[in-house]
Design a protein around this motif. Structure first.
Motif, PDB file in Angstrom:
ATOM      1  N   UNK A 665       0.841  -1.195   0.000  1.00  0.00           N
ATOM      2  CA  UNK A 665       0.000   0.000   0.000  1.00  0.00           C
ATOM      3  C   UNK A 665       0.877   1.247   0.000  1.00  0.00           C
ATOM      4  N   UNK A 666       0.424   2.272  -0.688  1.00  0.00           N
ATOM      5  CA  UNK A 666       1.157   3.521  -0.746  1.00  0.00           C
ATOM      6  C   UNK A 666       0.585   4.432  -1.805  1.00  0.00           C
ATOM      7  N   UNK A 667       1.308   5.472  -2.117  1.00  0.00           N
ATOM      8  CA  UNK A 667       0.852   6.437  -3.124  1.00  0.00           C
ATOM      9  C   UNK A 667       1.237   5.923  -4.504  1.00  0.00           C
ATOM     10  N   UNK A 668       0.491   4.949  -5.001  1.00  0.00           N
ATOM     11  CA  UNK A 668       0.776   4.365  -6.303  1.00  0.00           C
ATOM     12  C   UNK A 668       0.472   5.341  -7.434  1.00  0.00           C
ATOM     13  N   UNK A 669      -0.478   6.213  -7.220  1.00  0.00           N
ATOM     14  CA  UNK A 669      -0.879   7.205  -8.212  1.00  0.00           C
ATOM     15  C   UNK A 669      -0.546   8.600  -7.714  1.00  0.00           C
ATOM     16  N   UNK A 670      -0.390   9.562  -8.618  1.00  0.00           N
ATOM     17  CA  UNK A 670      -0.163  10.944  -8.162  1.00  0.00           C
ATOM     18  C   UNK A 670      -1.392  11.476  -7.437  1.00  0.00           C
ATOM     19  N   UNK A 671      -1.161  12.365  -6.471  1.00  0.00           N
ATOM     20  CA  UNK A 671      -2.238  13.001  -5.725  1.00  0.00           C
ATOM     21  C   UNK A 671      -2.456  14.393  -6.302  1.00  0.00           C
ATOM     22  N   UNK A 672      -3.668  14.652  -6.753  1.00  0.00           N
ATOM     23  CA  UNK A 672      -3.963  15.947  -7.368  1.00  0.00           C
ATOM     24  C   UNK A 672      -4.130  17.012  -6.292  1.00  0.00           C
ATOM     25  N   UNK A 673      -3.413  18.123  -6.461  1.00  0.00           N
ATOM     26  CA  UNK A 673      -3.528  19.244  -5.540  1.00  0.00           C
ATOM     27  C   UNK A 673      -4.760  20.070  -5.883  1.00  0.00           C
ATOM     28  N   UNK A 674      -5.112  20.966  -4.968  1.00  0.00           N
ATOM     29  CA  UNK A 674      -6.224  21.895  -5.163  1.00  0.00           C
ATOM     30  C   UNK A 674      -5.824  23.257  -4.614  1.00  0.00           C
ATOM     31  N   UNK A 675      -6.531  24.288  -5.065  1.00  0.00           N
ATOM     32  CA  UNK A 675      -6.369  25.608  -4.479  1.00  0.00           C
ATOM     33  C   UNK A 675      -5.150  26.384  -4.928  1.00  0.00           C
ATOM     34  N   UNK A 676      -4.365  25.848  -5.863  1.00  0.00           N
ATOM     35  CA  UNK A 676      -3.189  26.572  -6.345  1.00  0.00           C
ATOM     36  C   UNK A 676      -3.591  27.542  -7.453  1.00  0.00           C
ATOM     37  N   UNK A 677      -2.691  28.407  -7.801  1.00  0.00           N
ATOM     38  CA  UNK A 677      -2.854  29.274  -8.965  1.00  0.00           C
ATOM     39  C   UNK A 677      -2.321  28.511 -10.170  1.00  0.00           C
ATOM     40  N   UNK A 678      -3.161  28.170 -11.143  1.00  0.00           N
ATOM     41  CA  UNK A 678      -2.685  27.354 -12.276  1.00  0.00           C
ATOM     42  C   UNK A 678      -1.559  28.019 -13.060  1.00  0.00           C
ATOM     43  N   UNK A 679      -1.496  29.343 -13.030  1.00  0.00           N
ATOM     44  CA  UNK A 679      -0.475  30.052 -13.805  1.00  0.00           C
ATOM     45  C   UNK A 679       0.856  30.177 -13.068  1.00  0.00           C
ATOM     46  N   UNK A 680       0.854  29.937 -11.757  1.00  0.00           N
ATOM     47  CA  UNK A 680       2.090  30.070 -10.980  1.00  0.00           C
ATOM     48  C   UNK A 680       2.961  28.825 -11.117  1.00  0.00           C
ATOM     49  N   UNK A 681       4.246  28.995 -10.872  1.00  0.00           N
ATOM     50  CA  UNK A 681       5.203  27.890 -10.835  1.00  0.00           C
ATOM     51  C   UNK A 681       5.540  27.596  -9.378  1.00  0.00           C
ATOM     52  N   UNK A 682       5.645  26.303  -9.047  1.00  0.00           N
ATOM     53  CA  UNK A 682       5.863  25.896  -7.662  1.00  0.00           C
ATOM     54  C   UNK A 682       7.000  24.881  -7.555  1.00  0.00           C
ATOM     55  N   UNK A 683       7.712  24.952  -6.448  1.00  0.00           N
ATOM     56  CA  UNK A 683       8.650  23.895  -6.073  1.00  0.00           C
ATOM     57  C   UNK A 683       8.072  23.141  -4.882  1.00  0.00           C
ATOM     58  N   UNK A 684       8.509  21.906  -4.723  1.00  0.00           N
ATOM     59  CA  UNK A 684       8.062  21.055  -3.627  1.00  0.00           C
ATOM     60  C   UNK A 684       9.277  20.582  -2.847  1.00  0.00           C
ATOM     61  N   UNK A 685       9.254  20.822  -1.551  1.00  0.00           N
ATOM     62  CA  UNK A 685      10.368  20.439  -0.689  1.00  0.00           C
ATOM     63  C   UNK A 685       9.833  19.635   0.485  1.00  0.00           C
TER      64      UNK A 685
END
Length: 732
Positions: A665-685
């Motif tokens: 069991x685990x995150x086999x599929x990507x998890x879709x985010x919500x509430x972001x600005x679609x036009x902005x660029x983001x990093x994940x740390x």
């Protein structure tokens, strides 16, 4: 004889015409509008006030008048089925909001529209006041609708008064009535018990009455909280569907009636439970019901909760836009077995750990009957001389010397039979004369309807602060329900349940007037008491004594629909078998605290906790004040995921937890985010990386908000990596 009957009939009709309103009067339409939704009241030809619409706001207010004609349902026999505040004893055939017995013994009531007043309290807040009166009896009800435009939130309550020549009995006295039309209705309700709070159930409502209620007197939510959701036409999801949230602002017995009628319409009546509580209302006296708060969303449960969170932080919570203290509690480290020397060592650990405050829990008080377990001493609020020979003040000073603050546990509404207080004031205790006492956790409840008891409870708190002005925190517990309800000094026992809660609020008002800013936790053997009336006096609440982090994920998920993260006190304890990282990551989704033996922590665990606290202090404004988006629920997924993001959509925190122990069991599929600005660029740390391990997240990669919301991101959650916390940061 026949002529006499005809004459009598003519006289009766003539008399009736004097009390009936003029038929075919022009309807009065009263919309209560917020940014996206409207509740529309309308009078009929006989001045009956009904609800004709509740749903999405219309651009043209005049079109609300056309709504009733659009429904071609079966016959409505009463003419008042959609009443804004349904009465008993006249034409209403359904569950009433109000039922009375007049001075002459008559049980009928007919409330008709007199006038209304609408005013703007500020740029965002409006108040509608509607006056209703019985045409036969000198009896009036005033309905209040307070609305917050941007949040789509409405509070409803009522004021009941009369000027009859004697006393009127209020047999039922709801705060609010709502009337909904849809194809079907789905109720999400909650049940529980100690350590099993906020267990969700969702069912389709069938014809008849579904009642949510409590008769426990105190810690009223133990078996069933007063919060609920109603989805229209189909069960709402996180992001789709029309859903109504409801919550009563009352800390005692409540009752919510949900009635699906013969026309397939739903009426909701919410208020104080009238169980064992007929209320004697004197002439000229005003009975004010508690507020019922509701929010309507056309875009699923997530939107509804974010609206409610914003309303709560901005308008309802005590210090809702402020900060909170991290703490170390001694309970699981010592239970009742401690002394001054042991506590001073724990104070050093508090500073070493890096939290703001040390909280001394139960067991610090009583001498004749020492508080060495939960069977004695409750009610005797003097320091135990054997455990604390130098009193609380020496610990407060020691805390200051260690650079931390000091808080203390109390349970001032309760008493052990084995106590000096019980011996000295048996008339202060809630118990039936002549009947055997029945104990809940070896204790009884003090009678807060008694002003002397109110003074006593206030003085418990005031005395602590008088002796220790720098005391920084109160944990207020309430572990017993009310058995054998009886108040020795109360003239009318049917008023007891109401007067108890009013007495509690009176004490809290006094405390907050003198100590307006001191943080206080609302504890009740778990989440047995939280509501928005209590949260006007307490800065946070304790969701459950069950601190197993896996169980807490589910509880905190459900609580979060109704209460923002800043109100939820979450502690890292030794419950459960999960590693310290998992326990800390879960507790960070709210107001973080620790209840562990710091000296027993392994070196790496200690280092992790210290660094996690630094991280938490950096991101807590986002968790407390940001918008919450539930990404994957723990009930139907192997991985639960929740995102908090600031209003500017520039910084967020994502919590991901493995909630399944199934193989692979685990995150086999990507998890879709919500509430972001679609036009902005983001990093994940990745945050909260355990010492000696390496994150699998590449923090140098950049993703568009559109990508993260449409495709998603895989946080790589799996066995051995069962909790992952991510920082989302806009770049450029």
């Amino acid at each position: 004889m026949k002529r006499m009957r005809e004459t009598g009939l003519i006289v009766a009709v003539a008399l009736l015409s004097l009390v009936q309103p003029t038929a075919f009067a022009q309807p009065v339409t009263i919309p209560v509008e917020t940014k996206h939704h409207a509740l529309v009241l309308q009078t009929d030809a006989n001045k009956n006030l009904g609800i004709v619409y509740m749903g999405a706001k219309l651009a043209d207010k005049n079109e609300y008048t056309h709504v009733p004609a659009m429904y071609k349902q079966t016959a409505e026999y009463t003419g008042v089925a959609n009443a804004a505040y349904a009465t008993a004893g006249s034409r209403n055939l359904f569950e009433p909001a109000i039922a009375v017995t007049h001075v002459d013994g008559n049980n009928s009531l007919d409330l008709q529209y007199v006038r209304h007043d609408s005013k703007k309290l500020d740029e965002n807040t409006s108040l509608l006041t509607v006056f209703l009166k019985d045409p036969v009896y000198n009896f009036e009800v005033t309905l209040y609708y307070k609305s917050w435009f941007n949040e789509d939130v409405t509070e409803q309550w009522s004021e009941i008064r009369h000027n009859e020549k004697g006393n009127v009995v209020l047999n039922k006295y709801a705060s609010a009535g709502l009337y909904l039309k849809a194809g079907s209705y789905w109720l999400r309700q909650y049940h529980g018990d100690w350590a099993k709070e906020m267990q969700a159930e969702e069912t389709r409502l069938t014809h008849g009455i579904k009642t949510l209620d409590s008769k426990l007197g105190t810690r009223a939510n133990l078996f069933q909280p007063s919060v609920f959701m109603i989805s229209l036409d189909k069960p709402a999801t996180e992001d789709e569907g029309t859903v109504l949230y409801g919550a009563l602002e009352w800390s005692g017995n409540f009752r919510v009636d949900l009635e699906l009628d013969n026309q397939d319409n739903l009426r909701i009546m919410a208020g104080i439970n009238n169980y064992a509580s007929p209320y004697i209302l004197k002439a000229g006296e005003v009975f004010t019901t508690p507020a019922f708060v509701s929010v309507l969303s056309s875009n699923g449960k997530g939107e509804a909760s974010r609206k409610l969170h914003n309303w709560a932080r901005n308008y309802k919570l005590l210090d809702g836009k402020g900060t909170r203290l991290t703490l170390l509690n001694n309970w699981e480290a010592t239970y009742f077995d401690f002394n001054e020397a042991k506590l001073k060592e724990l104070l050093k650990d508090t500073k070493k750990l890096g939290v703001d405050l040390f909280l001394l829990d139960d067991g610090w008080f009583a001498n004749k009957y020492p508080r060495n377990d939960d069977k004695a001493g409750l009610g005797d609020w003097q320091e135990n001389k054997k455990k604390l020979p130098n009193g609380i003040s020496s610990l407060v000073q020691e805390a200051q010397a260690n650079g931390v603050k000091f808080g203390i546990w109390i349970e001032p509404e309760m008493v052990n039979p084995k106590s000096e207080l019980y011996e000295q004031h048996p008339d202060w205790v809630v118990k039936q004369p002549g009947r055997p006492e029945h104990y809940f956790r070896n204790q009884l409840v003090l009678d807060l309807s008694n002003p002397a008891v109110q003074d006593f409870v206030f003085n418990v708190v005031d005395g602590l602060f008088t002796k220790n002005p720098t005391l920084a925190y109160i944990k207020w517990d309430c572990n017993a329900v009310i058995y054998n309800a009886y108040a020795a000094r109360l003239g009318n026992q049917s008023h007891f349940y109401i007067k108890y809660v009013q007495g509690l609020y009176a004490v809290l008002e006094r405390i907050r007037k003198k100590y307006p800013t001191v943080p206080m936790m609302l504890c009740s053997g778990g989440g047995g008491r939280v509501d928005y009336a209590a949260l006007q006096y307490f800065t946070e609440f304790w969701p459950s004594d069950n601190t197993d982090p896996l169980e807490r994920i589910f509880m905190q998920w459900e609580y979060s629909y109704f209460y923002p993260a800043i109100t939820s006190a979450n502690h890292v304890t030794d419950w459960g078998k999960q590693p310290i990282k998992f326990r800390t990551d879960v507790a960070m989704m709210g107001k973080l605290g620790f209840d562990i033996v710091v000296s027993h922590l392994k070196e790496k665990d200690m280092t992790f906790c210290q660094e996690a606290l630094k991280t938490y202090n950096a991101v807590k404004p986002i968790i407390w004040q940001g918008d919450q988006y539930r990404l994957q629920d723990p009930l139907t997924n192997a991985v639960a995921a929740v995102l908090y993001i600031n209003k500017e959509k520039t910084t967020g925190v994502v919590f991901n937890y493995l909630v399944s122990n199934r193989y692979d069991a685990g995150s086999l599929l990507p998890i879709r985010f919500k509430g972001l600005d679609p036009a902005k660029k983001y990093t994940l740390k990745e945050l909260n990386v355990y010492p000696g391990t390496t994150s699998t997240i590449d923090s140098s990669k950049v993703y568009s908000g559109e990508f993260l919301m449409k495709v998603g991101f895989n946080p790589d959650v799996k066995a051995g990596r069962n909790s992952v916390v991510l920082e989302v940061k806009a770049v450029g």
